[in-house]
Design a protein around this motif. Structure first.
Motif, PDB file in Angstrom:
ATOM      1  N   THR A  91       0.858  -1.186   0.000  1.00 31.54           N
ATOM      2  CA  THR A  91       0.000   0.000   0.000  1.00 31.54           C
ATOM      3  C   THR A  91       0.890   1.230   0.000  1.00 31.54           C
ATOM      4  O   THR A  91       1.680   1.434   0.927  1.00 31.54           O
ATOM      5  N   PRO A 118       2.107   5.234   0.100  1.00 28.83           N
ATOM      6  CA  PRO A 118       1.716   6.362   0.962  1.00 28.83           C
ATOM      7  C   PRO A 118       0.637   7.218   0.298  1.00 28.83           C
ATOM      8  O   PRO A 118       0.374   7.112  -0.907  1.00 28.83           O
ATOM      9  N   LYS A 119      -0.006   8.057   1.084  1.00 26.85           N
ATOM     10  CA  LYS A 119      -1.107   8.868   0.561  1.00 26.85           C
ATOM     11  C   LYS A 119      -0.650   9.776  -0.561  1.00 26.85           C
ATOM     12  O   LYS A 119      -1.379  10.003  -1.529  1.00 26.85           O
ATOM     13  N   ASP A 120       0.542  10.315  -0.452  1.00 26.14           N
ATOM     14  CA  ASP A 120       1.080  11.182  -1.500  1.00 26.14           C
ATOM     15  C   ASP A 120       2.297  10.505  -2.115  1.00 26.14           C
ATOM     16  O   ASP A 120       3.407  10.588  -1.575  1.00 26.14           O
ATOM     17  N   THR A 130       2.719   0.693   3.687  1.00 24.05           N
ATOM     18  CA  THR A 130       2.109  -0.409   4.445  1.00 24.05           C
ATOM     19  C   THR A 130       2.338  -1.716   3.699  1.00 24.05           C
ATOM     20  O   THR A 130       2.165  -1.778   2.476  1.00 24.05           O
ATOM     21  N   LYS A 189       3.102  -0.950   9.167  1.00 23.30           N
ATOM     22  CA  LYS A 189       3.704   0.211   8.527  1.00 23.30           C
ATOM     23  C   LYS A 189       5.216   0.038   8.518  1.00 23.30           C
ATOM     24  O   LYS A 189       5.815  -0.293   9.541  1.00 23.30           O
TER      25      LYS A 189
END
Length: 292
Positions: free
Chosen positions: A187, A189-191, A203, A213
């Motif tokens: 997964t 990161p968000k950015d 993740t 994480k």
């Protein structure tokens, strides 16, 4: 005739038995069983007569045991044993490992129907947590403990505008440190847009059961050969975990914080004890030889 190393009296008493009773007679000697046969057979005799046993008939030769005791045993694991199995598995282990470690540490028991039913009740009491532990493999604890302290170096070509991190970058970097992962288990990161080299958090999910994480470090790959690249300067293992223990599931926290079991240390044969010579005994032996 197949028998054991017994005295002459026992052998004579055995030969005096009827033929049917003699065939059913089992001579067992605990931990010192020897299968032997006569070098010279006894002459034929009638049932109502006593056989003539001579001195030559007490000469035996050792033969191979047709029914040797098995060197392994099946056990029921009552806890997770790294590299061997998980709770509830029935595995085959050497008797020495069962006797010297698994039984004494209360990590396994005999796979009797009563023990299997009792263990199934304990696993049902755990609820969904038992299903999560069942989904993990026998090497899961060692792998998760290593991943928690991982700082993954990700090498990318130099760029003035920045980088767009993808799952392929992380998957290749994990493969370089000896971890095989699929794109579904990663997964981002968000950015994913990273402007400058540095640390980032992603993740990693193991067996669709536990998500952790993990820390990663993006470094630029040098365009020319250098003896020590920026990726070599990154401390890969034994770093502080990103996810604290308080944020983990209580069952997973107990599972990860417990130290891994090293079975290789118990599979190795113990070192032989050195022989200690008693000087008093040596003096007595020398005195006896001198008196002769």
């Amino acid at each position: 005739m197949i028998g054991c190393n017994h005295s002459r009296t026992v052998c004579i008493q055995l030969m005096n038995l009827p033929r049917i009773a003699r065939q059913k007679c089992l001579l067992n000697q605990i931990r010192n069983l020897h299968m032997v046969e006569r070098v010279r057979t006894v002459n034929l005799y009638k049932d109502d007569r006593t056989p003539k046993i001579r001195g030559r008939h007490y000469i035996y030769r050792t033969i191979e045991n047709p029914n040797p005791s098995p060197a392994e045993i099946q056990v029921l694991l009552t806890d997770h044993v790294d590299g061997l199995g998980i709770m509830g598995d029935i595995v085959t282990v050497p008797k020495r490992l069962w006797r010297n470690f698994l039984y004494q540490a209360q990590l396994a028991t005999y796979p009797t129907p009563e023990n299997i039913v009792e263990l199934s009740h304990e696993m049902k009491a755990l609820g969904d947590d038992a299903a999560i532990l069942k989904q993990l493999g026998k090497f899961s604890r060692i792998t998760l403990q290593r991943i928690r302290g991982l700082n993954l170096p990700v090498e990318l070509m130099p760029s003035k505008t920045g980088w767009t991190l993808t799952k392929a970058h992380i998957r290749i970097a994990l493969r370089k440190v000896g971890i095989s992962a699929t794109d579904d288990s990663i997964t981002l990161p968000k950015d994913p847009e990273i402007k400058t080299p540095g640390e980032f958090i992603f993740t990693l999910t193991m067996n669709d059961a536990v998500s952790l994480k993990v820390r990663g470090t993006l470094v630029e790959r040098p365009l020319v050969f250098v003896e020590e690249s920026p990726a070599d300067k990154v401390q890969v293992w034994d770093n502080p975990p990103v996810t604290p223990d308080e944020e983990l599931n209580p069952v997973i926290r107990k599972f990860l914080t417990k130290s891994a079991i090293d079975l290789d240390a118990f599979r190795l044969k113990p070192p032989k004890r050195p022989k200690v010579h008693n000087p008093n005994v040596d003096k007595q032996i020398l005195l006896r030889q001198a008196n002769r």
